[in-house]
Design an enzyme around this catalytic site. Structure first.
Site, PDB file in Angstrom:
ATOM      1  N   PHE A  59      45.461 -50.293 118.384  1.00  0.00           N
ATOM      2  CA  PHE A  59      44.269 -49.804 117.520  1.00  0.00           C
ATOM      3  C   PHE A  59      43.921 -51.212 117.978  1.00  0.00           C
ATOM      4  O   PHE A  59      44.010 -52.192 117.307  1.00  0.00           O
ATOM      5  CB  PHE A  59      44.798 -49.109 116.757  1.00  0.00           C
ATOM      6  CG  PHE A  59      43.366 -48.973 115.718  1.00  0.00           C
ATOM      7  CD1 PHE A  59      42.635 -47.700 115.939  1.00  0.00           C
ATOM      8  CD2 PHE A  59      42.502 -49.513 114.920  1.00  0.00           C
ATOM      9  CE1 PHE A  59      41.601 -47.077 115.357  1.00  0.00           C
ATOM     10  CE2 PHE A  59      41.322 -48.534 114.662  1.00  0.00           C
ATOM     11  CZ  PHE A  59      41.067 -47.358 114.966  1.00  0.00           C
TER      12      PHE A  59
ATOM     13  N   ASP B  56      51.258 -51.884 110.845  1.00  0.00           N
ATOM     14  CA  ASP B  56      50.318 -50.710 110.460  1.00  0.00           C
ATOM     15  C   ASP B  56      51.095 -49.379 109.867  1.00  0.00           C
ATOM     16  O   ASP B  56      51.352 -48.716 111.102  1.00  0.00           O
ATOM     17  CB  ASP B  56      49.126 -51.323 111.459  1.00  0.00           C
ATOM     18  CG  ASP B  56      47.544 -50.207 111.174  1.00  0.00           C
ATOM     19  OD1 ASP B  56      47.802 -49.623 110.279  1.00  0.00           O
ATOM     20  OD2 ASP B  56      46.585 -50.988 110.804  1.00  0.00           O
TER      21      ASP B  56
ATOM     22  N   TYR C  98      42.144 -43.092 104.005  1.00  0.00           N
ATOM     23  CA  TYR C  98      41.461 -41.636 104.254  1.00  0.00           C
ATOM     24  C   TYR C  98      41.928 -41.205 104.875  1.00  0.00           C
ATOM     25  O   TYR C  98      40.796 -40.045 105.608  1.00  0.00           O
ATOM     26  CB  TYR C  98      40.168 -41.818 104.380  1.00  0.00           C
ATOM     27  CG  TYR C  98      39.629 -43.649 105.424  1.00  0.00           C
ATOM     28  CD1 TYR C  98      40.154 -43.323 107.046  1.00  0.00           C
ATOM     29  CD2 TYR C  98      39.432 -44.823 105.021  1.00  0.00           C
ATOM     30  CE1 TYR C  98      39.872 -43.793 107.284  1.00  0.00           C
ATOM     31  CE2 TYR C  98      39.300 -45.653 106.402  1.00  0.00           C
ATOM     32  CZ  TYR C  98      40.221 -44.981 108.089  1.00  0.00           C
ATOM     33  OH  TYR C  98      39.176 -45.971 108.751  1.00  0.00           O
ATOM     34  N   LYS C  99      43.017 -41.402 105.745  1.00  0.00           N
ATOM     35  CA  LYS C  99      43.588 -40.248 107.233  1.00  0.00           C
ATOM     36  C   LYS C  99      44.577 -39.036 106.210  1.00  0.00           C
ATOM     37  O   LYS C  99      44.334 -38.316 105.182  1.00  0.00           O
ATOM     38  CB  LYS C  99      44.143 -41.379 108.210  1.00  0.00           C
ATOM     39  CG  LYS C  99      43.408 -41.822 108.179  1.00  0.00           C
ATOM     40  CD  LYS C  99      44.011 -43.030 109.877  1.00  0.00           C
ATOM     41  CE  LYS C  99      42.642 -43.939 110.352  1.00  0.00           C
ATOM     42  NZ  LYS C  99      43.557 -44.675 110.925  1.00  0.00           N
TER      43      LYS C  99
ATOM     44  N   ARG D 165      42.710 -35.481 120.300  1.00  0.00           N
ATOM     45  CA  ARG D 165      43.608 -35.495 119.496  1.00  0.00           C
ATOM     46  C   ARG D 165      43.986 -34.632 118.559  1.00  0.00           C
ATOM     47  O   ARG D 165      42.186 -33.993 117.608  1.00  0.00           O
ATOM     48  CB  ARG D 165      43.493 -36.461 118.748  1.00  0.00           C
ATOM     49  CG  ARG D 165      43.557 -38.276 119.573  1.00  0.00           C
ATOM     50  CD  ARG D 165      43.796 -39.489 118.601  1.00  0.00           C
ATOM     51  NE  ARG D 165      42.599 -39.606 117.267  1.00  0.00           N
ATOM     52  CZ  ARG D 165      42.273 -39.945 116.592  1.00  0.00           C
ATOM     53  NH1 ARG D 165      43.634 -41.349 116.184  1.00  0.00           N
ATOM     54  NH2 ARG D 165      41.296 -40.789 116.171  1.00  0.00           N
TER      55      ARG D 165
HETATM   56  C1  LIG Z   1      42.079 -45.803 111.231  1.00  0.00           C
HETATM   57  C2  LIG Z   1      42.726 -47.177 111.808  1.00  0.00           C
HETATM   58  C3  LIG Z   1      42.374 -48.678 112.071  1.00  0.00           C
HETATM   59  C4  LIG Z   1      40.812 -48.534 110.282  1.00  0.00           C
HETATM   60  O1  LIG Z   1      40.787 -49.970 109.694  1.00  0.00           O
HETATM   61  P1  LIG Z   1      39.658 -49.744 109.315  1.00  0.00           P
HETATM   62  O2  LIG Z   1      39.311 -51.459 108.680  1.00  0.00           O
HETATM   63  O3  LIG Z   1      39.760 -48.916 107.526  1.00  0.00           O
HETATM   64  O4  LIG Z   1      38.364 -49.135 109.519  1.00  0.00           O
HETATM   65  C5  LIG Z   1      43.418 -49.767 111.487  1.00  0.00           C
HETATM   66  N1  LIG Z   1      44.540 -49.554 112.239  1.00  0.00           N
HETATM   67  C6  LIG Z   1      44.577 -48.335 112.929  1.00  0.00           C
HETATM   68  C7  LIG Z   1      46.287 -48.224 113.346  1.00  0.00           C
HETATM   69  C8  LIG Z   1      44.133 -47.425 112.416  1.00  0.00           C
HETATM   70  O5  LIG Z   1      44.583 -46.318 112.978  1.00  0.00           O
END
Ligand SMILES: *Cc1c(COP(=O)(O)O)cnc(C)c1O
Length: 438
Positions: A152, A223, A248-249, A397
Site C-alpha cells: 500500500f 500491516d 475504520y475498515k 474491489r
Molecule cells: C487503508 C490502509 C492504510 C491507511 O492508512 P491511514 O493512515 O489510515 O490513511 C494503510 N495501510 C494499508 C495496508 C491500508 O490498507
C-alpha cells in the site's frame, strides 16, 4: 420463518459446524437458493445491527465499514452525558484516560494478542512511522527494510521517509511478492508487509514468513488493515513482533477512526516510539520534566486520545464480542466463492476476470475484479446502488463483509454488473470523469 420452510439439505449445510460445509459445499444455483441460505445464516441477525440505506448493496466495507447502530447511540450518549455534563471530570469518571488500552484490549481478541499488547492511537501511517523507527533503532547494525513493491502506498512512503530521516545508508528494498523469502538475509533489519493485499486480497502466510525473518535475526512488522475483522489473525501463535492497522475498515470504527499498534510483550522496554509524547510517559500526571516511557506498549500513545472517534471504534468492537468469528470466516469464504462463480458464469464474455487468488486460504475478504474499463463500470454500479470502489489501473474491489452482506446481495450485484456490461451503460461520458476519491 420456520426452518421447516427450507429444504432439509440447506439447513443441514448451514448448521454443520464443519468449515467445509459452508466454504466448499454450498453452491446456490439460483437467487431463491441464495435467499434460503440467507434465512438459515447464523449471522443474519448482525445485519440488523447496522444502519444501512435501503436499496444499497454495500461492498466497500474494506474501505469504510458501515455504521453499527450502537455507535450512533453511544456517540450521542458520550456527547451529552460525558462531554456536555461530565466535562473534564469524564477523563476519570468515564474512563477516557484509559481508552487507548481498554479499546486495545477489546481488539486483542480479534488479533490474537495478549492484554496490554495493543494500543489504539493515531492513524495507521503515523503508527507505522513510530514502530518502524523503533525497530530500525533496535537493529541499528542492519541497513535494509524489506517490503513488497506492490505494498500500500502509505507503507512505502513512510518507509522511504523513515530511511531518509535516519540516514546511515539505510534502504527500502521493495521487491516482487515472490522474491520476499529469497531476499531475507542478515542485512535485513525489518520485514514490513501488508498481510492481505489492498488490491488483490492475496494473503501472505504470516507464520511462515515471520519465522523465516526470525531465522535471519530480522524483526517482523505486519500491516493488518485488510485483515483485522476479515480473516483469522493470531499474532501470538505467529510470534509476530509488531503490527499496525486501521480501525475504520472491517472493524467499522467510522471514518478516520483511530488505528492500533501491537507490540509483543517480549519487546516491551526495547522497542521505543520516537515520539516522546506525554501520554506515552509512565506517569503523565506527574508532569515530570524528563521523559520516562511507559513500561509496556503504552509508549506508543503520543498525545491525548481522540475521544469522539475512539468511542465509535469501542462501540463497534463491542459488537465483535457478540459474534462467533469462525462463522464470520466461513461466511466470508462462501460469499467470495459465490461471487467468483457468478462472475465467471455471467460476465466472462465481456472481458471481466477475477484477479484474487481462487484458493480461499490465500485470500482476504474482498475480491479484485479486472476490466479495462473498471472505473466507469464501477461508477455505473454505484449509480445502481452497488457500492464498491476502484484501484488503478483496472481493478474493481468488492468487499464481502460477512457481518452485513447477504448471499442475495452477491447474486444481485453480479446481475447488475452483467447488465451494465451487456447494455454498455458504463460508456456514458460522465462515468469517465474521475472523482477525487475513487
Ligand atoms: C487503508 C490502509 C492504510 C491507511 O492508512 P491511514 O493512515 O489510515 O490513511 C494503510 N495501510 C494499508 C495496508 C491500508 O490498507
Amino acid at each position: 420463518m420456520t426452518p421447516a420452510m427450507y429444504p432439509e439439505s440447506v439447513i443441514t449445510q448451514m448448521t454443520n459446524q464443519n468449515e467445509v460445509a459452508l466454504g466448499k459445499h454450498v453452491h446456490p444455483r439460483t437467487r431463491a437458493e441464495c435467499l434460503e441460505l440467507d434465512h438459515a445464516d447464523p449471522l443474519a441477525w448482525v445485519r440488523d445491527e447496522f444502519d444501512l440505506p435501503d436499496g444499497v448493496i454495500y461492498l466497500a466495507g474494506n474501505s469504510l465499514g458501515a455504521l453499527p447502530r450502537i455507535v450512533s447511540d453511544n456517540l450521542h450518549g458520550l456527547i451529552q452525558s460525558e462531554w456536555a455534563d461530565g466535562l473534564v471530570r469524564s477523563w476519570n469518571t468515564a474512563g477516557w484516560i484509559d481508552a487507548p488500552r481498554r479499546v486495545g484490549d477489546k481488539l486483542s481478541g480479534v488479533l490474537g494478542a495478549r492484554p496490554g499488547e495493543v494500543m489504539v492511537a493515531d492513524s495507521t501511517s503515523v503508527n507505522l512511522f513510530k514502530v518502524l523507527i523503533g525497530l530500525l533503532r533496535l537493529r541499528s547494525d542492519r541497513r535494509i527494510v524489506l517490503t513488497e513493491e506492490g505494498n500500500f502506498p502509505t507503507d512505502l512512503y513512510i518507509a522511504q521517509g523513515v530511511v531518509d530521516l535516519l540516514g546511515g545508508n539505510r534502504e527500502v528494498h521493495a521487491v516482487p511478492r515472490a522474491e520476499i523469502p529469497g531476499s531475507l538475509d542478515c542485512n535485513v533489519a525489518v520485514l514490513m508487509l501488508t498481510h492481505v493485499d489492498y488490491a488483490t486480497a492475496e494473503m501472505y502466510d504470516m507464520q511462515a514468513l515471520t519465522q523465516a525473518a526470525h531465522e535471519k535475526g530480522t524483526l517482523a512488522l505486519w500491516d493488518l488493515s485488510h485483515s483485522a475483522g476479515a480473516v483469522p489473525v493470531d499474532l501470538t501463535a505467529c510470534e509476530v513482533d509488531t503490527a499496525i492497522g486501521c480501525g475504520y475498515k472491517y472493524l467499522n470504527g467510522g471514518p478516520g477512526a483511530p488505528a492500533y499498534v501491537f507490540l509483543a510483550e517480549r519487546w516491551w522496554g526495547e522497542v521505543q516510539s520516537p515520539i516522546w509524547g506525554w501520554m506515552g510517559h509512565a506517569k503523565p500526571f506527574d508532569f515530570d520534566p524528563m521523559y520516562r516511557p511507559d513500561a509496556g506498549s503504552g509508549g506508543f500513545i503520543a498525545g491525548t486520545p481522540h475521544m469522539l472517534s475512539m468511542a465509535g471504534l469501542e462501540a463497534a468492537l463491542d459488537l465483535w464480542t457478540r459474534i462467533d468469528r469462525d462463522q464470520v470466516w466461513r461466511k466470508s469464504r462462501a460469499l467470495s466463492e459465490l461471487m467468483i462463480r457468478r462472475i465467471e458464469e455471467r460476465c466472462d464474455a465481456w472481458g471481466v476476470s477475477v484477479a484474487s487468488p481462487k484458493d480461499a486460504t490465500r485470500r482476504g475478504s474482498h475480491l479484485a475484479v479486472q476490466h479495462q474499463q473498471a472505473y466507469p463500470i464501477m461508477r455505473a454500479l454505484i449509480d445502481r446502488g452497488v457500492i464498491g470502489d476502484y484501484r488503478p489501473p483496472d481493478v474493481m474491489r468488492f468487499a464481502l463483509t460477512p457481518l452485513y452482506t447477504s448471499f442475495a446481495n452477491v447474486w444481485d450485484a453480479v446481475e447488475h454488473l452483467a447488465e451494465i456490461l451487456e447494455s454498455r451503460s458504463f460508456e456514458a461520458p460522465e462515468y469517465s470523469q474521475k472523482l477525487k476519491v475513487t
